[in-house]
Design a protein around this motif. Structure first.
Motif, short mmCIF file in Angstrom:
data_model
loop_
_atom_site.label_atom_id
_atom_site.label_comp_id
_atom_site.label_asym_id
_atom_site.label_seq_id
_atom_site.Cartn_x
_atom_site.Cartn_y
_atom_site.Cartn_z
N PRO A 73 0.80 -1.23 0.00
CA PRO A 73 0.00 0.00 0.00
C PRO A 73 0.83 1.28 0.00
O PRO A 73 0.44 2.28 -0.60
CB PRO A 73 -0.85 -0.08 1.27
CG PRO A 73 -0.59 -1.40 1.88
CD PRO A 73 0.54 -2.05 1.17
N ALA A 129 0.41 4.19 -2.69
CA ALA A 129 0.11 5.56 -2.25
C ALA A 129 1.17 6.54 -2.77
O ALA A 129 0.84 7.63 -3.23
CB ALA A 129 0.03 5.63 -0.73
N SER A 130 2.43 6.13 -2.73
CA SER A 130 3.50 6.97 -3.23
C SER A 130 3.36 7.20 -4.73
O SER A 130 3.50 8.33 -5.21
CB SER A 130 4.86 6.33 -2.92
OG SER A 130 5.89 7.03 -3.55
N LEU A 186 0.34 9.49 -5.42
CA LEU A 186 0.66 10.88 -5.08
C LEU A 186 1.58 11.50 -6.13
O LEU A 186 1.33 12.61 -6.60
CB LEU A 186 1.31 10.95 -3.69
CG LEU A 186 1.65 12.35 -3.21
CD1 LEU A 186 0.39 13.19 -3.03
CD2 LEU A 186 2.43 12.29 -1.92
N ALA A 208 -4.99 5.40 -9.32
CA ALA A 208 -4.79 4.34 -8.33
C ALA A 208 -4.68 2.95 -8.95
O ALA A 208 -3.75 2.21 -8.62
CB ALA A 208 -5.91 4.39 -7.29
#
Length: 143
Positions: A51, A55-56, A59, A135
Motif C-alpha cells: 500500500p 500511495a507513493s 501521489l 490508483a
C-alpha cells in the motif's frame, strides 16, 4: 467464452432476484452485496500489493498530472490537430443535445441543497474524478 456466459448468467440471476424481492428489499440487498464486494476487493488489493508503494505512486502521478495539466490543456500536437478539432465539435454537439435533459435532472436532484453543495457535486467532484484513475494503474505498476 465460458467465463462470459457464467458472468452473464450470474448477473441475470442477481437482477431477477433483486427484481422479484421488490424495490425496497431488492435494492437494499443488492447495495449491501456491492458494498461487501468492494470491501473484499479492497482487502485483496491491500493484501496483494504494497500500500505504501501504491500511495507513493498515486501521489507522484497526481502531482505530475496537476503540473502538466495547464500545458497539455492548451496545446495541440500538430499530428493530432485534425482529430482534436473534430472531437471538440462532437463533444459540443453532444452537450447541446443532452443539455435539455441534464439541466432539469441536475436541478431536480439539487433541490434543497446549498450553492456550495451544488458547485461541489457538479464541478469539483467531476473534475477530480480522473485523478482516481491513477490508483489502479499505480497498483498494476507496483507489481
Amino acid at each position: 467464452m465460458e467465463f462470459r456466459l457464467g458472468l452473464l448468467v450470474a448477473i441475470t440471476l442477481a437482477f431477477t432476484l433483486s427484481s422479484t424481492m421488490g424495490l425496497d428489499k431488492g435494492n437494499k440487498r443488492m447495495s449491501l452485496f456491492n458494498l461487501l464486494l468492494v470491501i473484499v476487493m479492497l482487502v485483496a488489493v491491500l493484501a496483494l500489493v504494497d500500500p505504501l508503494s501504491v500511495a507513493s505512486t498515486v501521489l507522484t502521478s497526481t502531482l505530475t498530472y496537476l503540473q502538466l495539466l495547464p500545458f497539455i490543456s492548451f496545446s495541440i500536437d500538430m499530428d493530432s490537430r485534425q482529430w482534436s478539432e473534430g472531437w471538440s465539435i462532437i463533444y459540443f454537439v453532444w452537450w447541446i443535445a443532452l443539455a435539455p435533459f441534464v439541466g432539469p435532472f441536475i436541478a431536480r436532484i439539487s433541490r434543497g441543497r446549498t450553492i456550495r453543495q451544488y458547485l461541489l457535486c457538479t464541478i469539483l467532484i467531476p473534475t477530480m474524478t480522473p485523478l482516481s484513475g491513477s490508483a489502479p494503474s499505480a497498483a498494476a505498476y507496483s507489481r
